[in-house]
Design an enzyme around this catalytic site. Structure first.
Site, PDB file in Angstrom:
ATOM      1  N   HIS A 122     -19.567  -2.498  17.940  1.00 29.51           N
ATOM      2  CA  HIS A 122     -19.176  -3.777  17.334  1.00 29.51           C
ATOM      3  C   HIS A 122     -17.748  -4.084  17.795  1.00 29.51           C
ATOM      4  O   HIS A 122     -16.954  -3.158  18.019  1.00 29.51           O
ATOM      5  CB  HIS A 122     -19.225  -3.602  15.812  1.00 29.51           C
ATOM      6  CG  HIS A 122     -19.061  -4.848  15.011  1.00 29.51           C
ATOM      7  ND1 HIS A 122     -17.841  -5.448  14.823  1.00 29.51           N
ATOM      8  CD2 HIS A 122     -19.958  -5.601  14.325  1.00 29.51           C
ATOM      9  CE1 HIS A 122     -17.993  -6.517  14.051  1.00 29.51           C
ATOM     10  NE2 HIS A 122     -19.268  -6.641  13.744  1.00 29.51           N
ATOM     11  N   ASP A 199     -17.885   4.681  12.969  1.00 30.84           N
ATOM     12  CA  ASP A 199     -17.996   3.374  12.316  1.00 30.84           C
ATOM     13  C   ASP A 199     -19.292   3.427  11.514  1.00 30.84           C
ATOM     14  O   ASP A 199     -20.392   3.357  12.067  1.00 30.84           O
ATOM     15  CB  ASP A 199     -18.036   2.294  13.403  1.00 30.84           C
ATOM     16  CG  ASP A 199     -18.444   0.931  12.859  1.00 30.84           C
ATOM     17  OD1 ASP A 199     -18.825   0.836  11.685  1.00 30.84           O
ATOM     18  OD2 ASP A 199     -18.380  -0.038  13.638  1.00 30.84           O
ATOM     19  N   GLN A 202     -23.106   0.434   9.336  1.00 33.24           N
ATOM     20  CA  GLN A 202     -24.565   0.271   9.243  1.00 33.24           C
ATOM     21  C   GLN A 202     -25.278   1.523   8.749  1.00 33.24           C
ATOM     22  O   GLN A 202     -26.497   1.503   8.575  1.00 33.24           O
ATOM     23  CB  GLN A 202     -25.144  -0.142  10.610  1.00 33.24           C
ATOM     24  CG  GLN A 202     -24.675  -1.505  11.081  1.00 33.24           C
ATOM     25  CD  GLN A 202     -25.110  -2.637  10.143  1.00 33.24           C
ATOM     26  OE1 GLN A 202     -26.096  -2.522   9.412  1.00 33.24           O
ATOM     27  NE2 GLN A 202     -24.372  -3.725  10.161  1.00 33.24           N
ATOM     28  N   LYS A 225     -21.839  -4.341   2.777  1.00 31.40           N
ATOM     29  CA  LYS A 225     -23.113  -3.970   3.412  1.00 31.40           C
ATOM     30  C   LYS A 225     -23.855  -2.928   2.575  1.00 31.40           C
ATOM     31  O   LYS A 225     -24.990  -2.585   2.884  1.00 31.40           O
ATOM     32  CB  LYS A 225     -22.868  -3.444   4.815  1.00 31.40           C
ATOM     33  CG  LYS A 225     -22.291  -4.509   5.752  1.00 31.40           C
ATOM     34  CD  LYS A 225     -22.173  -4.007   7.156  1.00 31.40           C
ATOM     35  CE  LYS A 225     -21.233  -4.840   7.989  1.00 31.40           C
ATOM     36  NZ  LYS A 225     -21.798  -6.139   8.385  1.00 31.40           N
ATOM     37  N   CYS A 366     -21.368  -9.783  17.347  1.00 34.67           N
ATOM     38  CA  CYS A 366     -20.065  -9.129  17.604  1.00 34.67           C
ATOM     39  C   CYS A 366     -20.235  -7.909  18.501  1.00 34.67           C
ATOM     40  O   CYS A 366     -19.587  -6.862  18.275  1.00 34.67           O
ATOM     41  CB  CYS A 366     -19.363  -8.735  16.303  1.00 34.67           C
ATOM     42  SG  CYS A 366     -18.970 -10.137  15.271  1.00 34.67           S
TER      43      CYS A 366
HETATM   44  N1  PMP Z   1     -19.128  -2.245  12.610  1.00 32.18           N
HETATM   45  C1  PMP Z   1     -20.431  -2.505  12.497  1.00 32.18           C
HETATM   46  C2  PMP Z   1     -21.423  -1.582  13.145  1.00 32.18           C
HETATM   47  C3  PMP Z   1     -20.843  -3.631  11.790  1.00 32.18           C
HETATM   48  O1  PMP Z   1     -22.145  -3.897  11.669  1.00 32.18           O
HETATM   49  C4  PMP Z   1     -19.880  -4.470  11.179  1.00 32.18           C
HETATM   50  C5  PMP Z   1     -20.280  -5.725  10.428  1.00 32.18           C
HETATM   51  N2  PMP Z   1     -21.174  -6.537  11.106  1.00 32.18           N
HETATM   52  C6  PMP Z   1     -18.532  -4.133  11.319  1.00 32.18           C
HETATM   53  C7  PMP Z   1     -18.199  -3.006  12.024  1.00 32.18           C
HETATM   54  C8  PMP Z   1     -17.454  -4.960  10.698  1.00 32.18           C
HETATM   55  O2  PMP Z   1     -17.540  -4.907   9.318  1.00 32.18           O
HETATM   56  P1  PMP Z   1     -16.631  -5.865   8.402  1.00 32.18           P
HETATM   57  O3  PMP Z   1     -16.816  -7.238   8.955  1.00 32.18           O
HETATM   58  O4  PMP Z   1     -17.203  -5.690   7.048  1.00 32.18           O
HETATM   59  O5  PMP Z   1     -15.224  -5.376   8.534  1.00 32.18           O
END
Ligand code: PMP
Length: 408
Positions: A122, A199, A202, A225, A366
């Site tokens: 991401h 990270d 997910q 999430k 993203c």
């Molecule tokens: N890493 C991953 C794998 C994600 O899916 C996401 C959210 N789509 C993020 C980071 C970023 O999370 P946040 O926008 O809650 O900071």
């Protein structure tokens, strides 16, 4: 008690609303999961009975608020099996957690030191390291992705060198659903003396994580999430790792003493929590962790895998679809990305929303480097939570088949 997704659904008020005048088939859980009554009630109770600032007052509400905030820290320490609540720093979310880790760890990096990422990260686990690279002269190295959307760990030997200081990877991909083989990553990282950050955005919604068993150093997650409010997340770090990291943001609450000549900092985790934190959100996160812990995990996993199998098979049966990610159920989560030939993901998502009440996400998620790897500028993505049912999958498959008939 047997796991009953329909009963579970009834704990989520939003799922029985009819936005747009039809039942809601919410399949955008990888972006944000919905809130169960247990979390809504915990937040509301906190705001009506205990609202005050934390750690700065002696009156009864300040004491209650401080206790509730620290209780949430304890709940997250248990959820992650941290060695101590002091290893839990509350942040705004995964993005903030990784930025704090990058700036904090980066203070000890030298030009030429290496950080290893992967092609499926991401942007939250790419850009903070690029910002650090541009300031310090570190080198970013990238593990490729296999044709079925997994980090290609066979490249570890080639990509990891003695100069590697950190391997920072997604625990589970927000695009392909692939779950990373952490044991293999940790073994390779340790062999060159590198640390490991995951990270976990997910991975955490799917049940408690054991950071000690994983053998990693840092873990980042977002509350929204995992059935908790927005604006709260966690950076977990092993105590000695956090202790080596200087603060990134300065302000009230993160200091020991302040003078104009020299300010000294509080120990972690307070060092990383300047200013007034999102207190009710933290309380909600603690409640969400407890709510997930109370689920019958084996049944939930089996349920989500069965629905994932239905999505994969059903989509494969619609001509012109291409799954971006593993097509089997091994080491994957209920996140399914796909392309439909001749139909832009935004058009497909709009179509299934307007006609079938199906909430999907379309775009690059993203993860632009990963899109480039597959020669796409976006995918459509369906992502599950325990409250999803066969009716949601029926609506999805019907909607995609209908979109193909009308849009392709
Ligand atoms: N890493 C991953 C794998 C994600 O899916 C996401 C959210 N789509 C993020 C980071 C970023 O999370 P946040 O926008 O809650 O900071």
């Amino acid at each position: 008690m047997r796991f009953d997704p329909d009963k579970l659904r009834s704990e989520f008020p939003i799922l029985s609303t009819h936005p747009g005048g039809r039942p809601l088939h919410y399949l955008d859980n990888a972006a944000t999961a919905q809130l169960p009554r247990a979390v809504l009630d915990a937040v509301s109770r906190h705001e009506t009975e205990s609202r005050a600032n934390v750690a700065r007052g002696v009156h009864i509400l300040a004491e209650r608020a401080s206790m509730a905030y620290e209780d949430a820290r304890g709940a997250m320490a248990r959820y992650l099996n941290a060695a101590s609540p002091d290893e839990i720093a509350f942040t705004q979310g995964t993005t903030a957690a990784i930025n704090i880790a990058a700036q904090g760890l980066g203070a000890g990096f030298k030009p030429g030191d290496e950080v290893v990422l992967s092609e499926l990260e991401h942007h939250s686990n790419i850009v903070p390291w690029q910002l650090l690279r541009d300031r310090t002269g570190i080198v970013l190295r990238v593990l490729p992705v296999t044709d079925d959307g997994r980090i290609d760990l066979s490249a570890l030997d080639r990509v990891l060198t003695k100069r590697c200081k950190l391997v920072a990877l997604a625990h589970a991909s927000n695009v392909t659903g692939a779950v990373t083989d952490v044991a293999r990553v940790v073994e390779a990282a340790r062999a060159v003396g590198a640390r490991v950050l995951l990270d976990g955005a997910q991975a955490v919604p799917h049940g408690p994580i054991d950071v000690q068993a994983l053998g990693i150093d840092l873990y980042a997650l977002s509350g929204h999430k995992m059935f908790a409010p927005n604006g709260i997340g966690v950076l977990w770090g092993r105590q000695e790792v956090l202790a080596q990291m200087p603060p990134v943001f300065g302000g009230g609450g993160m200091i020991r003493h302040v003078t104009f000549d020299a300010t000294t900092y509080a120990d972690p985790p307070k060092r990383f929590e300047p200013g007034t934190p999102p207190i009710a959100q933290a309380v909600g996160l603690g409640a969400a962790a407890r709510w997930i812990e109370a689920l019958d995990r084996e049944s939930v996993v089996a349920h989500e895998l069965r629905l994932t199998g239905r999505m994969l098979n059903g989509l494969a049966g619609i001509a012109g679809t291409r799954i971006i990610g593993p097509t089997g159920l091994q080491a994957r989560r209920g996140v399914v990305s796909f392309a439909l030939e001749g139909v832009h993901p935004h058009d497909l998502c709009q179509w299934v929303n307007d006609r079938f009440g199906v909430a999907l996400r379309g775009g690059h998620h993203c993860a632009e480097p990963l899109m480039r790897r597959f020669g796409l500028d976006g995918t459509s993505r369906a992502s599950l939570a325990p409250y999803n049912t066969d009716a949601d999958i029926d609506a999805l498959l019907e909607g995609v088949a209908d979109a193909r008939r009308h849009l392709a």
